[in-house]
Write an enzyme that holds these catalytic residues in place. Sequence first.
Site, PDB file in Angstrom:
ATOM      1  N   LYS A 193       0.867  -1.185   0.000  1.00 29.77           N
ATOM      2  CA  LYS A 193       0.000   0.000   0.000  1.00 29.77           C
ATOM      3  C   LYS A 193       0.902   1.234   0.000  1.00 29.77           C
ATOM      4  CE  LYS A 193      -3.788   2.269   2.476  1.00 29.77           C
ATOM      5  NZ  LYS A 193      -4.667   2.229   3.665  1.00 29.77           N
ATOM      6  N   LYS A 246      -2.006  -1.590  -3.826  1.00 26.35           N
ATOM      7  CA  LYS A 246      -2.864  -0.402  -3.825  1.00 26.35           C
ATOM      8  C   LYS A 246      -1.980   0.845  -3.912  1.00 26.35           C
ATOM      9  CE  LYS A 246      -6.394   1.959  -1.044  1.00 26.35           C
ATOM     10  NZ  LYS A 246      -7.081   2.045   0.245  1.00 26.35           N
TER      11      LYS A 246
END
Length: 324
Positions: A193, A246
């Site tokens: 992330k 992400k």
Amino acid sequence: MRRPRRNRASEAIRDLAQETTLTKNDFVFPLFLLEGKNKKSEVESMPGIFRLSEDLMLKEVEACLKLGIKGFDIFPVVDESHKDKLATKSYDSEFFYLKSLTKIKKEFPEALVITDVAMDPYSSDGHDGIVEDGKILNDQTLDILGQMVLAQADTGADMIGPSDMMDFRVGYLRNILDEQGFTDTGIMSYTAKYASAFYGPFRDALDSAPKFGDKKTYQMNPANSREALLEAELDFNEGADVLMVKPALAYLDIIQRLKSNFNIPIAAYNVSGEYAMIKAAGSKGWLDADKAMMESLLSMKRAGADIILTYFAKEAAAHLDQHQ
């Protein structure tokens, strides 16, 4: 002489030679849950995406299931009055998020319900961990995440999604779940992330932006790719069932690297900013939004994503129906 164009000469041969295919089974639809009843508000920076109270979300889940979308990642919209430094509402069994998860899973047992595990929606500091003297405390945060996960698992949720990026949290949460008998509850780890500029509309939707500073001490540097393999190796060894990248579009190389190195499902989160860009350009007539939507989703699948979390899920499912 080899001529690649021969395999592009007609729609029939193009279809036969196609290497990558999108299906509805690839999609997970993120949803924003509001407290109260009969409440619906559009996220201004995400046209077509709404915050919904439990009663309206039940109708939305039902409609999505009929459309062929089976997975839902549900995020709470927490009023400022409920927030504190230790995110205590995140594991309060009477809090609306947990009660609604129970209701959704009871009404639609066939749906895959994924939760969000992080302090930021409930934190008065807006960070994913405990804040002390301007620093995010890693190990102390794990205890709160553990309480949060047990409360979420108790709702019947199928999979928990630690999005906090604290070190060691996957192993810590897996051990707690197993010790308390939730051995069937999966973990979709937000593995790579990144500290990205593409999260802006999501933070608008939840009103969960940090109250100070940024998240660069725990989210990954966008310049790094080898580090993603380290994060993935840790999460894999700690018991993650799914590894997530992400954002997605700017990190297709990361999706591909994880897919090549780990034999468990790889998820890609097609984040709010990626959705908003296509919607904004489409509204201006600068590009064909439907074609750009499908091309971008196809690129994630081609890079190696087995699961795509996307706000386009309903539109993409309808598009696939129309073009079968």
